[in-house]
Design a protein around this motif. Sequence first.
Motif, PDB file in Angstrom:
ATOM      1  N   GLU A 144      -3.488  11.108  -4.627  1.00  0.00           N
ATOM      2  CA  GLU A 144      -2.323  11.920  -5.010  1.00  0.00           C
ATOM      3  C   GLU A 144      -1.233  11.896  -3.944  1.00  0.00           C
ATOM      4  O   GLU A 144      -0.131  12.354  -4.159  1.00  0.00           O
ATOM      5  N   GLY A 145      -1.564  11.399  -2.739  1.00  0.00           N
ATOM      6  CA  GLY A 145      -0.579  11.382  -1.664  1.00  0.00           C
ATOM      7  C   GLY A 145      -1.150  11.961  -0.390  1.00  0.00           C
ATOM      8  O   GLY A 145      -2.353  12.199  -0.298  1.00  0.00           O
ATOM      9  N   PRO A 146      -0.274  12.201   0.608  1.00  0.00           N
ATOM     10  CA  PRO A 146      -0.775  12.701   1.884  1.00  0.00           C
ATOM     11  C   PRO A 146      -1.263  14.141   1.775  1.00  0.00           C
ATOM     12  O   PRO A 146      -0.727  14.924   1.002  1.00  0.00           O
ATOM     13  N   CYS A 147      -2.289  14.442   2.550  1.00  0.00           N
ATOM     14  CA  CYS A 147      -2.838  15.801   2.541  1.00  0.00           C
ATOM     15  C   CYS A 147      -3.034  16.238   3.991  1.00  0.00           C
ATOM     16  O   CYS A 147      -3.804  15.613   4.733  1.00  0.00           O
ATOM     17  N   MET A 148      -2.314  17.272   4.406  1.00  0.00           N
ATOM     18  CA  MET A 148      -2.474  17.768   5.773  1.00  0.00           C
ATOM     19  C   MET A 148      -3.861  18.397   5.910  1.00  0.00           C
ATOM     20  O   MET A 148      -4.438  18.866   4.930  1.00  0.00           O
ATOM     21  N   GLY A 318      -4.219   8.364  16.971  1.00  0.00           N
ATOM     22  CA  GLY A 318      -2.954   7.698  16.650  1.00  0.00           C
ATOM     23  C   GLY A 318      -3.083   6.437  15.804  1.00  0.00           C
ATOM     24  O   GLY A 318      -2.248   6.198  14.926  1.00  0.00           O
ATOM     25  N   VAL A 319      -4.114   5.631  16.057  1.00  0.00           N
ATOM     26  CA  VAL A 319      -4.236   4.361  15.333  1.00  0.00           C
ATOM     27  C   VAL A 319      -4.504   4.620  13.847  1.00  0.00           C
ATOM     28  O   VAL A 319      -3.883   4.026  12.965  1.00  0.00           O
ATOM     29  N   LEU A 320      -5.415   5.553  13.609  1.00  0.00           N
ATOM     30  CA  LEU A 320      -5.741   5.914  12.229  1.00  0.00           C
ATOM     31  C   LEU A 320      -4.536   6.590  11.548  1.00  0.00           C
ATOM     32  O   LEU A 320      -4.225   6.328  10.379  1.00  0.00           O
ATOM     33  N   THR A 321      -3.856   7.435  12.302  1.00  0.00           N
ATOM     34  CA  THR A 321      -2.686   8.119  11.723  1.00  0.00           C
ATOM     35  C   THR A 321      -1.579   7.108  11.408  1.00  0.00           C
ATOM     36  O   THR A 321      -0.911   7.228  10.369  1.00  0.00           O
ATOM     37  N   GLU A 327       0.446   3.821   4.873  1.00  0.00           N
ATOM     38  CA  GLU A 327       0.060   3.845   3.444  1.00  0.00           C
ATOM     39  C   GLU A 327       1.032   4.703   2.638  1.00  0.00           C
ATOM     40  O   GLU A 327       1.421   4.353   1.529  1.00  0.00           O
ATOM     41  N   VAL A 328       1.415   5.836   3.228  1.00  0.00           N
ATOM     42  CA  VAL A 328       2.378   6.711   2.527  1.00  0.00           C
ATOM     43  C   VAL A 328       3.713   5.979   2.373  1.00  0.00           C
ATOM     44  O   VAL A 328       4.310   5.960   1.293  1.00  0.00           O
ATOM     45  N   LEU A 329       4.158   5.343   3.458  1.00  0.00           N
ATOM     46  CA  LEU A 329       5.458   4.656   3.430  1.00  0.00           C
ATOM     47  C   LEU A 329       5.455   3.517   2.400  1.00  0.00           C
ATOM     48  O   LEU A 329       6.404   3.342   1.636  1.00  0.00           O
ATOM     49  N   ARG A 330       4.367   2.767   2.404  1.00  0.00           N
ATOM     50  CA  ARG A 330       4.276   1.621   1.478  1.00  0.00           C
ATOM     51  C   ARG A 330       4.259   2.116   0.028  1.00  0.00           C
ATOM     52  O   ARG A 330       4.986   1.640  -0.823  1.00  0.00           O
ATOM     53  N   HIS A 331       3.456   3.133  -0.192  1.00  0.00           N
ATOM     54  CA  HIS A 331       3.312   3.661  -1.547  1.00  0.00           C
ATOM     55  C   HIS A 331       4.632   4.205  -2.083  1.00  0.00           C
ATOM     56  O   HIS A 331       4.949   4.077  -3.256  1.00  0.00           O
ATOM     57  N   ARG A 332       5.417   4.795  -1.195  1.00  0.00           N
ATOM     58  CA  ARG A 332       6.682   5.416  -1.646  1.00  0.00           C
ATOM     59  C   ARG A 332       7.888   4.481  -1.511  1.00  0.00           C
ATOM     60  O   ARG A 332       9.022   4.915  -1.753  1.00  0.00           O
TER      61      ARG A 332
END
Length: 363
Positions: A144-148, A318-321, A327-332
């Motif tokens: 569904e997208g990013p989840c904090m 940081g690497v995982l983030t 992924e968020v940037l690519r998806h959007r």
Amino acid sequence: MAPSAETEYGDNVEVPDNKSRVTVVGSGNWGSVAAKLIASNTLKLSSFHDEVRMWVFEEVLPSGEKLSEVINQTNENVKYLPGIKLGRNVVAVPDLEHAVRDANMLVFVTPHQFMEGICSRLVGKIREDAEAISLIKGMEVKMEGPCMISTLITDQLGINCCVLMGANIANEIAVEKFSEATVGYRENKDIAEKWVRLFSTPYFMVSACQDVEGVELCGTLKNVVAIAAGFVDGLEMGNNTKARQFKRSLREMKAFSQLLFSSVKDSTFFESCGIADLITTCLGGRNRKCADAFARNGGKRSFDELEAEILQGQKLQGVLTAKEVYEVLRHRGWLELFPLFTTVHEICIGRLPPTAIVEYSHS
Ligand SMILES: NC(=O)C1=CN([C@@H]2O[C@H](COP(=O)(O)OP(=O)(O)OC[C@H]3O[C@@H](n4cnc5c(N)ncnc54)[C@H](O)[C@@H]3O)[C@@H](O)[C@H]2O)C=CC1
Ligand SMILES: O=C(CO)COP(=O)(O)O
């Protein structure tokens, strides 16, 4: 330690318990320091039970002893925070359910990649009136997208969750060097102020900010920037280049946060969780250190290998983030709007060389 209601009044008498009980879920470098800070305050504040339980992800030390047992014997986390006494009222508990049972104030502080598993183990195991705070810098990316992480806690456990972020290199706070932090909250200012009281000491100054997403995104995104800072250091590019990156990264942090949540305030970036954390992490953090080594090795040794060697069990975020942000940037369809974030990930996975960190854009 103060006698419990049971020992004072006998098992059969119902005594109203108005005092809060705190459990820290996590016992790494920052988790241990958080337990120390909290434990110094629960002894002083009459509205809290003295005892602070700290959940320990159990491991066997080279000596053959269990970490939780050594913490309880020595009052030190010999692996993640050696040389620092936590306070006798900190009790290490290896059983997660036992650690959270009875607590109405839950402090989550583990590397973010473990939180989904931890939350699923806690469903139905915590008090209904529990309040949570997350000290975790990171996020999950779902279908569904990013989840904090604070949202993950709220969604999975059905409880309110504040956040605490800031320029907080744990080893410095452990030896009581002065620093500040920001508690981010959604609506309930009274709860935020209760967290502020629980954490504040003369050397750890905490303030509340009604912008939970902004505070949490600052803490999360600066870890990506710290990787970029490490590349610049490893390549010995100098202070001007690094400063230029601060400028660029603040712009990307703010734009990304406000695209995801229009409620994120500009002013949040000027709190401890914002510019101050960005600077300290890029100067003295673990992400910076490992990225420096990565660049010095020309990207030939993986982050996993460097993390294990340099951090000895502590974890990089940081690497995982960077991957999650990518992924968020690519998806959007936003990759081109965020050249620094995009380039950091592409260097981490070996698609670009570390030198690309200054080649991505001349804006
Ligand atoms: N260390 C610091 O200076 C600061 C850290 N933070 C944040 O706090 C969070 C926690 O970091 P630290 O306490 O420093 O941890 P850490 O990186 O020092 O330690 C790793 C922890 O993960 C645990 N662990 C390993 N495998 C696990 C598994 N499968 N499941 C659950 N736990 C496992 C280890 O037992 C250990 O407690 C991170 O999000 C970090 O960004 C925030 C501010 C300062
Ligand atoms: O978040 C931190 C300081 O506020 C610590 O950053 P590192 O994980 O890079 O050490």
